[in-house]
Scaffold this active site. Sequence first.
Site, short mmCIF file in Angstrom:
data_model
loop_
_atom_site.label_atom_id
_atom_site.label_comp_id
_atom_site.label_asym_id
_atom_site.label_seq_id
_atom_site.Cartn_x
_atom_site.Cartn_y
_atom_site.Cartn_z
N ASP A 1 16.22 -29.60 69.15
CA ASP A 1 16.40 -29.81 70.58
C ASP A 1 15.71 -28.72 71.39
O ASP A 1 16.18 -27.59 71.45
CB ASP A 1 17.91 -29.85 70.89
N LYS B 1 21.63 -22.03 84.51
CA LYS B 1 22.40 -22.14 83.26
C LYS B 1 22.19 -20.89 82.41
O LYS B 1 23.05 -20.50 81.64
CB LYS B 1 21.97 -23.40 82.51
N GLU C 1 25.39 -29.48 72.06
CA GLU C 1 24.34 -30.46 72.40
C GLU C 1 23.73 -31.15 71.16
O GLU C 1 23.60 -32.37 71.16
CB GLU C 1 23.26 -29.79 73.24
N ASP D 1 25.71 -34.19 80.21
CA ASP D 1 24.77 -33.21 79.68
C ASP D 1 24.40 -32.30 80.85
O ASP D 1 23.64 -32.70 81.73
CB ASP D 1 23.53 -33.93 79.12
P1 ADP Z 1 17.33 -29.32 79.57
O1 ADP Z 1 18.11 -29.81 78.41
O2 ADP Z 1 17.00 -27.88 79.48
O3 ADP Z 1 17.89 -29.66 80.90
P2 ADP Z 1 15.38 -31.46 79.26
O4 ADP Z 1 15.77 -32.01 77.95
O5 ADP Z 1 15.58 -32.31 80.45
O6 ADP Z 1 15.93 -30.01 79.49
O7 ADP Z 1 13.86 -31.03 79.17
C1 ADP Z 1 13.25 -30.40 80.21
C2 ADP Z 1 11.96 -29.83 79.74
O8 ADP Z 1 11.18 -30.87 79.19
C3 ADP Z 1 11.15 -29.20 80.84
O9 ADP Z 1 10.68 -27.94 80.44
C4 ADP Z 1 10.02 -30.17 81.03
O10 ADP Z 1 8.85 -29.52 81.41
C5 ADP Z 1 9.88 -30.76 79.65
N1 ADP Z 1 9.25 -32.07 79.67
C6 ADP Z 1 9.75 -33.23 80.16
N2 ADP Z 1 8.86 -34.22 80.03
C7 ADP Z 1 7.77 -33.67 79.43
C8 ADP Z 1 6.50 -34.17 79.02
N3 ADP Z 1 6.17 -35.45 79.20
N4 ADP Z 1 5.64 -33.30 78.43
C9 ADP Z 1 5.96 -32.01 78.25
N5 ADP Z 1 7.12 -31.48 78.62
C10 ADP Z 1 8.02 -32.30 79.20
MG MG Z 2 19.22 -30.45 76.98
#
Ligand code: ADP
Ligand code: MG
Length: 573
Positions: free
Chosen positions: A168, A68, A145, A6
């Site tokens: 998502d 990205k 995804e 991912d």
């Molecule tokens: P990506 O797929 O874009 O890499 P993720 O699925 O890892 O992203 O999600 C990242 C996002 O999730 C970030 O914006 C982060 O701030 C948010 N995030 C992660 N944990 C929390 C939480 N406990 N509360 C609110 N937002 C969260």
């Molecule tokens: Mg993601």
Amino acid sequence: MIVGIDLGTTNSLIAVWENGASRLIPNTLGEVLTPSCVSVDEDGSILVGRAARERLQTHPDRTAAVFKRYMGSDKSLRLGTREFRPEELSALILRALKEDAEAALGHPITEAIITVPAYFSDAQRKATRAAGQLAGLKVDRLLNEPTAAALAYGIHLRDTETKFLVFDLGGGTFDVSVLDLFEGVMEVRASAGDNMLGGEDFMRCLIDHFFAHNKLPASLKSDHYFMQRLAAQAEAAKRALSEHASASIRLNHNDADYTLDIDESTLERICEGLLRRLRDPVERALRDANLRTAELDNVVLAGGATRMPMVRRLVARMFGRFPACDINPDEVVALGAAVQAGLKMRDAALDEVVMTDVAPYSLGIEVAMELRDSSFSSGHFDPIIERNTPVPVSRVKRYFPVTERQKQLSLNVYQGEARMARDNIKLGCLNITLPGLARDDSGIDVRFTYDVNGLLQVAATIVKTQEAHTLVIEGNPGMLTEAEIAARFIALSELKIHPRDRIEHRTLLASAERLYQQLRGGQREWFGAQILAFEQALETQDKRQIAPVRKQFETLLNDMERDSFAVPYSDPA
Ligand code: ADP
Ligand code: MG
């Protein structure tokens, strides 16, 4: 062995299919989430992951994140003295994940399934594939995804017919897919999304609120150092609000203290606009899938930002039920990618599962429409492959030139849903020389072939002569040629990568550096001495001497982090 990756805007993960199940592989820090950040250290070596993320604040000129969003464009990012394309930065992330997995599994990894947002364009997909190549990985397949998320959930539901919607919300992208699992066949019925909406934007909202609340001048937004510190605190506050009723931000700037105490309902109010924007893609996906919310059997949450209670409430309100979140939302996509890897390796445990996917947007060409008086209205978009057609798909349509004995023809290829070509995204142009015959004898068959990876091929054949042309995408600055990829692969291989076995210590030092910059006066001096002591312990290269100092240092950092970052506050009244 094929791995599932991912490659996220914010975080990236790698997983394998093993003994009939997906398993996430932790990085050297023991964490399964590797921040998608790259930084160039003072000695010129490349840092990836958390160490790099720490340096966003202390070394913004040498560090890159959220690249990205630039995949498929020709934007380059400067880190120190070197320019990087988004594919190259992504390749460095992929390479770090690959090396982590190789260390954990004890054998080389050469093939991967990489996930992309369903709404990624042709150019963005090609850039992702190039990133894989640059990392020395054969990209076996690009997987949407939400499809991966559905796959992670779907394998448990194999025997029943299930219609589900994957919601998502990651750091920078929002994807919605409606999927149908029937007799072991998983079909993506529709997908929609917003390429420019994610958890990051909620954090920005909080920053704007902080500015307004403290009546800070907009000019301060160009103060990189201030903004990075604020971003870190806003991010921490946003996360704290997922678990606590309130949080606060405290920031010192030019000897003045600025604060913001905020509760969850205020965060929801200031993010109202963003929450509203989440509705549209959901409605569009359901409309395209021809389903009402009541017909869905399941709603699956993916992406870290779905941890926010306001997002969960919105989803519950929209669907009249609580969403499924048995699998950790930020891990579900990688777990699904590993399921796909298992499928690819024909694992017996997955014998029954077959996947089909759809084209996420319409693909077609620009045409002139003949009017009743035989004049033409130009600039219209004529789809050849309609949105949400199952892939792989190959469609052909016949076109005729506008004038008699026309000698030249330009086929402009677009993706999108707008009526006029100019309102869609141009993918490329194919210039064809015609034999110059009568209009009726000048038919051209235009074939669009869209494969499972979401990559488009365009071929045009002059019917009369059977002369064939294929599209060489021109005027698309966002694409690397095979030769360029080969050259950049060599250049990237020559970069010095920070040694894996020292990453843990390097990450601690990067955190310490960031915290140091936030202190002043005596505290700063004292903490500087602590850093020095840790560095001196490291210099001994004696594990037994390092271990206790390191442990102490780590505890100290954790304590400081808690003190200086957003913590739940209780009203003094
Ligand atoms: P990506 O797929 O874009 O890499 P993720 O699925 O890892 O992203 O999600 C990242 C996002 O999730 C970030 O914006 C982060 O701030 C948010 N995030 C992660 N944990 C929390 C939480 N406990 N509360 C609110 N937002 C969260
Ligand atoms: Mg993601």
